[in-house]
Design an enzyme around this catalytic site. Structure first.
Site, PDB file in Angstrom:
ATOM      1  N   HIS A 203      32.623  40.645  43.851  1.00 32.70           N
ATOM      2  CA  HIS A 203      32.413  40.796  42.414  1.00 32.70           C
ATOM      3  C   HIS A 203      32.133  39.469  41.729  1.00 32.70           C
ATOM      4  O   HIS A 203      32.547  39.273  40.599  1.00 32.70           O
ATOM      5  CB  HIS A 203      33.711  41.395  41.834  1.00 32.70           C
ATOM      6  CG  HIS A 203      33.521  42.099  40.543  1.00 32.70           C
ATOM      7  ND1 HIS A 203      34.423  42.021  39.513  1.00 32.70           N
ATOM      8  CD2 HIS A 203      32.545  42.915  40.100  1.00 32.70           C
ATOM      9  CE1 HIS A 203      34.007  42.753  38.507  1.00 32.70           C
ATOM     10  NE2 HIS A 203      32.877  43.309  38.831  1.00 32.70           N
TER      11      HIS A 203
ATOM     12  N   PHE B 143      36.825  34.477  42.393  1.00 28.39           N
ATOM     13  CA  PHE B 143      37.448  35.378  41.428  1.00 28.39           C
ATOM     14  C   PHE B 143      38.551  36.248  42.016  1.00 28.39           C
ATOM     15  O   PHE B 143      39.278  36.885  41.300  1.00 28.39           O
ATOM     16  CB  PHE B 143      36.400  36.311  40.808  1.00 28.39           C
ATOM     17  CG  PHE B 143      35.629  35.686  39.711  1.00 28.39           C
ATOM     18  CD1 PHE B 143      36.083  35.746  38.410  1.00 28.39           C
ATOM     19  CD2 PHE B 143      34.448  35.018  39.975  1.00 28.39           C
ATOM     20  CE1 PHE B 143      35.370  35.159  37.382  1.00 28.39           C
ATOM     21  CE2 PHE B 143      33.732  34.419  38.946  1.00 28.39           C
ATOM     22  CZ  PHE B 143      34.188  34.490  37.652  1.00 28.39           C
ATOM     23  N   GLN B 144      38.639  36.285  43.298  1.00 31.19           N
ATOM     24  CA  GLN B 144      39.556  37.197  43.965  1.00 31.19           C
ATOM     25  C   GLN B 144      39.310  38.634  43.513  1.00 31.19           C
ATOM     26  O   GLN B 144      40.250  39.363  43.196  1.00 31.19           O
ATOM     27  CB  GLN B 144      41.012  36.785  43.753  1.00 31.19           C
ATOM     28  CG  GLN B 144      41.799  36.895  45.053  1.00 31.19           C
ATOM     29  CD  GLN B 144      43.272  36.671  44.892  1.00 31.19           C
ATOM     30  OE1 GLN B 144      43.694  35.793  44.177  1.00 31.19           O
ATOM     31  NE2 GLN B 144      44.065  37.470  45.583  1.00 31.19           N
ATOM     32  N   HIS B 145      38.042  39.011  43.496  1.00 29.23           N
ATOM     33  CA  HIS B 145      37.655  40.395  43.241  1.00 29.23           C
ATOM     34  C   HIS B 145      36.845  40.833  44.451  1.00 29.23           C
ATOM     35  O   HIS B 145      35.640  40.595  44.509  1.00 29.23           O
ATOM     36  CB  HIS B 145      36.744  40.492  42.012  1.00 29.23           C
ATOM     37  CG  HIS B 145      37.419  40.243  40.704  1.00 29.23           C
ATOM     38  ND1 HIS B 145      36.873  40.645  39.506  1.00 29.23           N
ATOM     39  CD2 HIS B 145      38.588  39.636  40.376  1.00 29.23           C
ATOM     40  CE1 HIS B 145      37.676  40.283  38.506  1.00 29.23           C
ATOM     41  NE2 HIS B 145      38.715  39.665  39.011  1.00 29.23           N
ATOM     42  N   ASP B 146      37.505  41.438  45.415  1.00 30.40           N
ATOM     43  CA  ASP B 146      36.804  41.906  46.606  1.00 30.40           C
ATOM     44  C   ASP B 146      37.297  43.299  46.930  1.00 30.40           C
ATOM     45  O   ASP B 146      38.436  43.649  46.638  1.00 30.40           O
ATOM     46  CB  ASP B 146      37.087  40.987  47.802  1.00 30.40           C
ATOM     47  CG  ASP B 146      36.644  39.562  47.523  1.00 30.40           C
ATOM     48  OD1 ASP B 146      35.471  39.246  47.809  1.00 30.40           O
ATOM     49  OD2 ASP B 146      37.458  38.774  47.005  1.00 30.40           O
TER      50      ASP B 146
END
Lengths: 246, 574
Positions: free
Chosen positions: B332, B498-501
């Site tokens: 993301h 972003f640590q959106h995975d």
């Protein structure tokens, strides 16, 4: 944007009060004890000298931990000062102590890339050099370029335009360096310059919080709850993490 | 020499949001839980001196160090993957609290459309709207089914918000009121109103007032200090496992936390798992912790890597399309929009919280007609007041050099004279974006690293152009003198910041299309529950935490049912 340019000029004239308070005269002459320079003049004394802090006490933390050759340190410092120069807004990288910030960082875990993944193979675009080795390599390369481009014995003695021309060559990746691209070195140099100008003063940069004052950034405040809905722009005296206990 | 430890009811592999929720719910129900965490234990006392951009935002002090293990990355299968070497390119939580300690705490729900994306897209536009190489599927759960769990997460976390008029229906209001209305947000709302859109204030885990949650944990009021995302909250005013679910679990007396415990394998016997092997990273000692239920509660990368290293499930093969583990990986990291430069106004941009902002969803999900656009799904148009820190924020108009006199002058001038409107957008899965084990690079213990293969596709660019234009128009309406759109790179850069995975162990309605059912229970190993965003078949348009939190609350009900019934699948395949 022409209108904007006019506004910038207006604002500069309104910055007189900052200049007065910080002891810089336009032109970069150092007055009083708040701001220091590594050099008495552009081509003058080489090597670090301690500046004085409040109350006239020398600051013994302004000494080298990582760099062994003062000429390497002076070279990097001069390059940083071109990246973030002193101007009518306020001090540049040297007066903000960004070079000492870098030296202290290189002496610690960041200089040896302790927390990075370091296993081989290093592919194209990944340098095997530690951050410390990159800055030594970079300093020597700047000196070499001063010689080959301008027949000068050091980078520090070049005039500003010559320094800019050399840094632009690095930035464009046009300089051959060992085990790192010159554009990667330049990118790193630019980033650490900004870090040294705007980090908390606890790291030895952003001297007297003057970097923050230029940007009207209040630093390590604990709460803005009272101001969260303010329509007025607020100029708040900055505090540092160290200031929490002083 | 491995020490075998006596069996417990449940063991977790990480103590962030997922591990914390599992520990709280199962211990409250009377089960014994051992929580394994590779990092250290943290408390709010760790954050008293954390208003320090250099240490926390630049050097990522709270994040996983990469010297022992990292990811490798490549854009396509033709490329050789390279390790992500530097902390500035990979942000992963570690320590108690995990990512829930350093998150900015924007706490959205996904849309009803997300959970039934394939069938709803076909229903409205026909199957031809979905490209051949796109792997979207229904999640095997509907919005109506997940809604109570969203509510449960929000009430536990004290989320501060107001209703988004374009979102799915809510069974309860947010537990605390939205954050304050800043002048910049008022400008955003006024402009959006004039444009005919539906602005609302972003739901925040930066809690707006003192709040005691149903478990009896108290969160304090946010101070708008601006040191939020990438930092821990010294006030205990940010929803964080260390001030909510972990203390709740500890109070029961049935929870044992073990830190510095790196789980290296899931232990199995036939079609059951029997526990996990872990290493005390200080001493090198190895232990087998036996358990009736194993809950994988790491971030998605370690969840998937543990499955692959333990040879659980069939690894996905992009050539044949067979296999499931590693499939539907989404990332993301393209939160782009535009920056507006204002000559007449200065903003108090140094004030902020991780989730202070406003947004509208008129161009999100299937809230608008996609008949005449070449993409599906969309994104949220949003403005955030995060607190602009001085090292990382140096806005200059286009054609300004990035260093030197002009750069300095303009970056200082515009420092408090810009606002950015961005769009988080959905990322949909493709056949050639996946996770697998790297053939070359290893961790400190000799195990292969996880390899990410990921790049953008045509629809990603089309969606970006569409949303970018909306961000520009929003800023123009807000009165910006100059609006500069953010360009989207031609290829994903490999910066995981972003640590959106999502994906890699996806959920669905049957073992044919998924690794886990809608209780996060592995179809093939019924006492293994894989919790977290690894279950997302695609990445919804906004921040993932409440959705993974909701799925984890549901998973805890599955674990209890499994333990009570003495086994079996909690839900049968369709």
């Amino acid at each position: 944007m022409d209108e904007g340019k006019e506004k910038i000029l207006d604002k500069k004239s309104s910055r007189r009060s900052f200049l007065k308070n910080s002891g810089i005269a336009v032109g970069g002459l150092v007055l009083g004890g708040t701001l220091g320079s590594l050099f008495t003049n552009k081509n003058g004394t080489q090597g670090p000298v301690t500046t004085t802090q409040n109350g006239g006490q020398p600051d013994f933390t302004e000494a080298l931990q990582f760099f062994r050759r003062t000429s390497d340190f002076d070279t990097i410092a001069a390059a940083m000062d071109v990246i973030y120069p002193e101007d009518s807004n306020g001090p540049g990288a040297i007066a903000l102590n960004a070079p000492y910030f870098l030296d202290k960082q290189l002496a610690g875990q960041w200089g040896t890339n302790t927390y990075e993944y370091r296993k081989e193979p290093f592919q194209e675009g990944h340098t095997p050099l530690t951050n410390g080795a990159i800055f030594i390599e970079g300093a020597r390369k700047l000196k070499e370029l001063a010689k080959s481009e301008y027949d000068a014995s050091s980078f520090t003695e070049l005039d500003e335009e010559q320094k800019i021309a050399i840094l632009q060559k690095l930035e464009a990746g046009e300089v051959e360096m060992n085990l790192i691209s010159s554009s990667a070195f330049f990118g790193l140099l630019r980033n650490v310059t900004l870090q040294g100008c705007f980090c908390d003063p606890l790291y030895g940069g952003n001297k007297n919080m003057d970097g923050w004052k230029m940007k009207e950034f209040p630093g390590a405040q604990m709460s803005y709850l009272a101001y969260a809905q303010s329509d007025e722009f607020l100029v708040i005296d900055p505090i540092s993490v160290g200031g929490h206990k002083h | 020499m491995v020490t075998v430890l006596p069996k417990v009811d449940v063991v977790t592999t990480g103590m962030g949001w997922a591990g914390g929720i599992v520990a709280a719910e199962l211990t409250k129900a009377g089960y014994n839980v051992v929580g394994l965490e590779r990092g250290e234990e943290r408390s709010v006392e760790d954050f008293l001196l954390c208003h320090d951009e250099y240490k926390y935002n630049i050097r990522k002090d709270l994040m996983q160090k990469l010297n022992k293990d990292t990811l490798t990355f490549r854009n396509t299968r033709k490329d050789e993957a390279r390790p992500v070497r530097s902390e500035s390119d990979l942000v992963l939580g570690t320590g108690t609290g995990g990512g829930g300690t350093h998150w900015g705490a924007q706490a959205y729900r996904y849309f009803p459309y997300d959970f039934e994306i394939r069938s709803k897209t076909i229903e409205r536009y026909g199957a031809g709207k979905i490209p051949d190489n796109m792997l979207i599927q229904d999640w095997g759960i509907t919005y109506e089914e997940i809604e109570p769990y969203y509510t449960k997460f929000e009430q536990m976390a004290g989320i501060s918000g107001e209703e988004d008029p374009l979102a799915g229906p809510r069974s309860a209001p947010y537990p605390t009121p939205p954050l304050l209305m800043a002048p910049q947000l008022q400008m955003f709302h006024d402009a959006a109103d004039r444009l005919g859109y539906h602005p609302y204030r972003v739901p925040a885990g930066n809690v707006s007032e003192v709040y005691t949650n149903p478990d009896g944990e108290t969160l304090n009021a946010c101070q708008y200090c601006s040191f939020c995302g990438s930092y821990g909250c010294e006030y205990g005013a940010k929803s964080d496992p260390i001030v909510t679910v972990i203390p709740t679990a500890k109070k029961t007396g049935k929870f044992e936390l073990r830190t510095h415990a790196l789980v290296t394998r899931i232990l199995k016997n036939g079609n059951k798992v029997v526990g996990v092997r872990y290493r005390d990273i200080r001493t090198g000692e190895e232990f087998d912790q036996l358990a009736d239920v194993v809950a994988l509660t790491s971030y998605i990368f370690n969840n998937v890597r543990l499955l692959l290293l333990s040879k659980i499930g069939q690894p996905y093969d992009p050539d044949t399309g067979k296999g499931i583990i590693g499939k539907n990986y989404t990332d993301h990291h393209t939160i782009l929009g535009a920056t507006g430069y204002f000559e007449e106004k200065k903003f108090n941009n140094f004030i902020g919280t991780g989730a202070w902002g406003s947004a509208y969803n008129d161009f999100n999900a299937d809230n608008f007609d996609h008949t005449n656009v070449d993409f599906i799904h969309g994104g949220q148009i949003e403005m955030h007041l995060l607190g602009n820190e001085p090292i990382t924020n140096n806005p200059v108009p286009p054609d300004t050099p990035s260093w030197g006199k002009e750069f300095k002058d303009k970056s200082i001038y515009y420092y408090n004279r810009t606002l950015s409107v961005v769009s988080q957008r959905a990322f949909l899965p493709y056949k050639d974006n996946y996770l697998s084990l790297d053939p070359v690079y290893k961790d400190d213990y000799g195990d292969p690293l996880l390899r990410v293969t990921f790049d953008y596709h045509e629809m990603d660019f089309k969606r970006h152009e569409f949303l970018s234009d909306k961000c520009v128009k929003q800023l123009e309406e807000m009165g910006a003198d100059l609006v500069v759109p953010h360009p989207m790179q031609e290829h994903f850069s490999g910066r995981f910041t972003f640590q959106h995975d999502g994906g890699g162990a996806i959920m669905g309605s049957s073992p044919k299309n998924s690794a886990v059912n809608n209780y996060s229970q592995m179809w093939d190993y019924e006492n293994l529950f894989v919790c977290g965003s690894s279950a997302f078949p695609h990445f919804g348009p906004m921040n993932p935490t409440p959705t993974m939190g909701a799925l984890t609350y549901r998973a805890t009900e599955g674990m209890m049912a499994f333990l009570k019934n003495g086994g079996g699948l909690v839900i049968q395949p369709k």
